[in-house]
Design an enzyme around this catalytic site. Sequence first.
Site, PDB file in Angstrom:
ATOM      1  N   ASN A   1      -7.966  -1.995  13.827  1.00 25.62           N
ATOM      2  CA  ASN A   1      -9.360  -2.308  13.505  1.00 25.62           C
ATOM      3  C   ASN A   1      -9.474  -3.554  12.629  1.00 25.62           C
ATOM      4  OD1 ASN A   1      -8.420  -1.449  11.059  1.00 25.62           O
ATOM      5  ND2 ASN A   1      -9.757   0.318  10.874  1.00 25.62           N
TER       6      ASN A   1
ATOM      7  N   GLU B   1      -9.820  -1.654   4.674  1.00 30.21           N
ATOM      8  CA  GLU B   1     -10.510  -1.234   5.885  1.00 30.21           C
ATOM      9  C   GLU B   1     -11.797  -2.031   6.104  1.00 30.21           C
ATOM     10  OE1 GLU B   1      -8.969   0.535   7.934  1.00 30.21           O
ATOM     11  OE2 GLU B   1      -8.626   2.613   7.348  1.00 30.21           O
TER      12      GLU B   1
ATOM     13  N   ASP C   1       0.826  -1.216   0.000  1.00 33.51           N
ATOM     14  CA  ASP C   1       0.000   0.000   0.000  1.00 33.51           C
ATOM     15  C   ASP C   1       0.860   1.267   0.000  1.00 33.51           C
ATOM     16  OD1 ASP C   1       0.942  -0.368   2.596  1.00 33.51           O
ATOM     17  OD2 ASP C   1      -1.016  -0.618   3.505  1.00 33.51           O
TER      18      ASP C   1
ATOM     19  N   HIS D   1      -7.587  -4.168   9.883  1.00 33.45           N
ATOM     20  CA  HIS D   1      -7.257  -4.004   8.465  1.00 33.45           C
ATOM     21  C   HIS D   1      -5.943  -4.701   8.126  1.00 33.45           C
ATOM     22  CE1 HIS D   1      -5.159   0.141   9.258  1.00 33.45           C
ATOM     23  NE2 HIS D   1      -4.211  -0.740   9.005  1.00 33.45           N
TER      24      HIS D   1
HETATM   25  C1  GLP Z   1      -0.858   0.708   8.686  1.00 29.06           C
HETATM   26  C2  GLP Z   1      -0.505  -0.043   7.389  1.00 29.06           C
HETATM   27  C3  GLP Z   1      -0.624  -1.524   7.557  1.00 29.06           C
HETATM   28  C4  GLP Z   1       0.015  -1.918   8.873  1.00 29.06           C
HETATM   29  C5  GLP Z   1      -0.845  -1.403   9.999  1.00 29.06           C
HETATM   30  C6  GLP Z   1      -0.305  -1.727  11.381  1.00 29.06           C
HETATM   31  O1  GLP Z   1      -2.005   1.503   8.569  1.00 29.06           O
HETATM   32  N1  GLP Z   1      -1.255   0.330   6.240  1.00 29.06           N
HETATM   33  O2  GLP Z   1      -0.016  -2.180   6.450  1.00 29.06           O
HETATM   34  O3  GLP Z   1       0.085  -3.315   8.967  1.00 29.06           O
HETATM   35  O4  GLP Z   1      -1.101  -0.017   9.858  1.00 29.06           O
HETATM   36  O5  GLP Z   1       0.787  -0.950  11.676  1.00 29.06           O
HETATM   37  P1  GLP Z   1       1.739  -1.188  12.901  1.00 29.06           P
HETATM   38  O6  GLP Z   1       2.558  -2.385  12.558  1.00 29.06           O
HETATM   39  O7  GLP Z   1       2.532   0.057  13.009  1.00 29.06           O
HETATM   40  O8  GLP Z   1       0.862  -1.445  14.080  1.00 29.06           O
END
Ligand code: GLP
Length: 241
Positions: free
Chosen positions: A136, A143, A67, A138
Amino acid sequence: MKIIRAKDYDDMSRKAANVLAAQVLLKPDSVLGLATGSSPLGMYQQLIERCKKGDISFAKVVSINLDEYAGLAPEHPQSYRYFMDHNLFNHIDIPPASTHLPNGLAEDATGECERYEALIASHGGIDMQLLGLGNNGHIGFNEPGGSFEKATHKVQLTESTIDANKRFFDSLDEVPRYAYTMGIRAIMQARRVLLVVAGSQKAQIVREAFFGPVTPEVPASILQLHGDVTLVGDEEAFSLI
Ligand code: GLP
């Protein structure tokens, strides 16, 4: 689903690096679906060290990231291109031309999504997809919603995600409201999935995603239907399962 329990973040990072390094050792020309976020950072440091020691090489690897924020230039310090270059690609032997992310500045969103779908297909799909887990539920920026979004798409981020990601920006206003994300189809068609998760703030969503009903309200729950998922987490993230 294989569940690998780690003591803490460092232990999780080493164990996850073992899984990814094994993939690259066994298939040096792997197509990796890579991810950003705090969760894989330690694992990337491990992989950099192993690459520098000569234990693994990424020279033949192709990476196709999950992404990217819409509206951020590649050189913006919070863009996912910048994150990947600075936290992994610049420190390993992967050719820059073999690293791919959605173009956050694309003027034609539909065209950009089609380009990314074609890119994934042209490489024969993904051998190992790395994922973190949003608070959440995702994965990538898929989402929660009424249905699973199959293809690469431009998504409006939820308040929960904007709130979770504001820690990286100077102010809430600066957090992008839209992003491009690979869809559920490419993730589900990946031959193997490696999901890394750490910290007590993820404990509840780990339980819902992997031990609750499969529902688009918790996008990661679809992974219960994938045949080869390895979940590496620390004690805190696994404290409710
Ligand atoms: C972000 C990214 C995800 C990631 C998630 C969790 O929004 N788009 O790909 O896995 O949040 O992030 P973190 O590992 O910092 O908790």
